[in-house]
Design an enzyme around this catalytic site. Structure first.
Site, mmCIF file in Angstrom:
data_model
loop_
_atom_site.group_PDB
_atom_site.id
_atom_site.type_symbol
_atom_site.label_atom_id
_atom_site.label_comp_id
_atom_site.label_asym_id
_atom_site.label_seq_id
_atom_site.Cartn_x
_atom_site.Cartn_y
_atom_site.Cartn_z
ATOM 1 N N ASN A 1 0.813 -1.221 0.000
ATOM 2 C CA ASN A 1 0.000 0.000 0.000
ATOM 3 C C ASN A 1 0.842 1.265 0.000
ATOM 4 O OD1 ASN A 1 0.364 -1.341 2.669
ATOM 5 N ND2 ASN A 1 -0.305 0.630 3.446
ATOM 6 N N GLN B 1 -4.949 -3.514 -2.605
ATOM 7 C CA GLN B 1 -4.387 -2.449 -3.437
ATOM 8 C C GLN B 1 -4.285 -2.849 -4.907
ATOM 9 O OE1 GLN B 1 -3.882 0.601 -2.674
ATOM 10 N NE2 GLN B 1 -3.991 0.554 -0.447
ATOM 11 N N GLY C 1 -13.633 -2.780 -1.015
ATOM 12 C CA GLY C 1 -14.435 -1.846 -1.785
ATOM 13 C C GLY C 1 -13.885 -0.437 -1.867
ATOM 14 N N HIS C 2 -13.457 0.135 -0.744
ATOM 15 C CA HIS C 2 -13.100 1.545 -0.767
ATOM 16 C C HIS C 2 -11.742 1.805 -1.397
ATOM 17 C CE1 HIS C 2 -10.128 2.306 2.577
ATOM 18 N NE2 HIS C 2 -10.518 1.101 2.926
ATOM 19 N N THR D 1 -27.403 -10.483 8.714
ATOM 20 C CA THR D 1 -28.135 -10.146 7.495
ATOM 21 C C THR D 1 -27.274 -9.273 6.590
ATOM 22 O OG1 THR D 1 -30.214 -10.242 8.699
ATOM 23 C CG2 THR D 1 -30.236 -9.079 6.590
ATOM 24 N N CYS E 1 3.094 9.487 13.156
ATOM 25 C CA CYS E 1 3.264 10.416 14.261
ATOM 26 C C CYS E 1 2.765 9.777 15.547
ATOM 27 C CB CYS E 1 2.507 11.713 13.985
ATOM 28 S SG CYS E 1 2.712 12.956 15.286
#
Length: 384
Positions: free
Chosen positions: A160, A188, A209-210, A246, A334
């Protein structure tokens, strides 16, 4: 192709590896299942028929994208959940005493953390393979690490941060020759490059998906026929008995639609367009900042959209802070106000200064030449 409204007014978006904007076609496809087609897909009446058919279609669309003619497509809620189901499910499903798992040091935390949990709670032994200076695993190192107790090898298809493409087919072949199963987190890679589970010979594959223009909260696990898995979520037997609850039909339809759009993109070679833009950005930065730009990761064997660079004499987080017109990522993390180099870059052998100087610039479906030229101008000006 319609540009998502979220990109219209904001900074130049160069963080597609973090998440992708939702394609408007995907949003449109979801809408009926958020309103009129509300039924439970397990219901054996009028209101359940449409959602059940939509789930079947979405599975077929995902299967087509990854070349899966057999096996099962299991919908889940995230890439992390999918990795947990693949890895924990395989280890527990094997039922062996002191099972052995092999992964690599530059894996996503979802893989590394479930391996740690298996060590802690189930007495598993885990081997973390090193990577070379390009972030690649040596197949010979995998062959040497496999033992009679090895039940699973999990190696991501594409990193990634650097976009490094692992030799998945070779690694899977070695794994199968020794009688173990092979999983790959392809979050990726799927949608950015062609991927065929049959050719690669993987047993389990994570799709998210995203990372491919669908919403967050939906992912899928490909499971080759005959692979025994223990569920992570128990209950009513949905998703082939591997993930109870579900089903969220709207999100499954979104992933299926995104998969079909990705198949169309790959068919017309959109990955080559994106790669040309990525290389143009690299050339602009290297020319504008002579002797200061170093590529992190392999030159050739990487995702077509990913550019991880260290710009010497500048830290990544300070550079991005001076670039409000660009949305991108750094190569550092960070912690309590202190910046540390990315563990991925550290595992590749990069020194601290180079790691802290890293930027990850990742392009996507709506990246344009104008975006790239404006981004290059801004980065060069800020770095100078």
């Amino acid at each position: 192709m319609t540009v998502p409204s979220g990109l219209a007014e904001g900074p130049i978006y160069l963080d597609y590896n973090a998440t992708t904007p939702i394609d408007p076609t995907v949003t449109e496809a979801m809408q009926p299942y958020l309103s009129t087609a509300f039924g439970n897909p397990s219901s054996d009446h009028h209101y359940g028929h449409g959602p059940r058919a939509a789930l079947d279609q979405a599975r077929a669309q995902v299967a087509t994208l990854i070349g899966a003619s057999g096996g099962r497509i299991v919908f889940t809620g995230s890439g992390s959940e999918t990795d947990n189901l693949a890895i924990r499910g395989t280890v527990l499903g094997a039922g062996r005493e002191r099972p052995h798992v092999i992964t690599q040091r530059t894996e996503h935390p979802a893989v590394l953390q479930v391996c740690t949990a298996l060590q802690r709670w189930h007495g598993a032994e885990v081997t973390y393979l090193p990577v070379d200076g390009s972030g690649l695993v040596d197949p010979a190192a995998l062959a040497a690490a496999i033992t009679a107790r090895t039940v699973l090898v999990s190696i991501m298809a594409a990193n990634n941060e650097t976009g490094a493409l692992q030799p998945i087919a070779d690694l899977a072949r070695i794994t199968h020759e020794r009688g173990a199963l092979f999983h790959s987190d392809a979050a990726q890679m799927v949608g950015k490059l062609p991927f065929d589970v049959t050719t690669a010979d993987v047993d389990l594959l994570t799709v998210v998906g995203h990372k491919m223009y669908a919403p967050k909260g939906i992912a899928a696990l490909y499971v080759r026929s005959g692979v025994p898995l223990e569920p992570v979520v128990y209950g009513g037997g949905q998703e082939h008995g591997l993930r109870a609850g579900t089903e969220n039909v709207a999100l499954a339809v979104a992933l299926g639609t995104a998969a079909e759009l990705a198949s169309d993109d790959l068919a017309v070679g959109n990955q080559h367009r994106v790669q040309k833009l990525r290389d143009h950005l690299h050339d602009r930065l290297a020319t504008g900042l002579p002797d200061r730009v170093l590529l992190n990761g392999p030159m050739a064997a990487r995702l077509p959209n990913t550019l991880n660079l260290s710009i010497l004499h500048a830290t990544g987080h300070q550079l991005l802070a001076a670039l409000p017109g660009i949305a991108a990522s750094t190569g550092s993390a960070c912690h309590s106000g202190t910046h540390e180099p990315s563990p991925v870059l550290t595992a590749m052998g990069l020194d601290t200064d180079r790691g802290l100087s890293a930027l990850r610039l990742s392009l996507g479906r709506w990246s344009t030449t104008d975006d790239i030229d404006r981004a290059a101008d801004q980065i060069i000006t800020a770095a100078r």
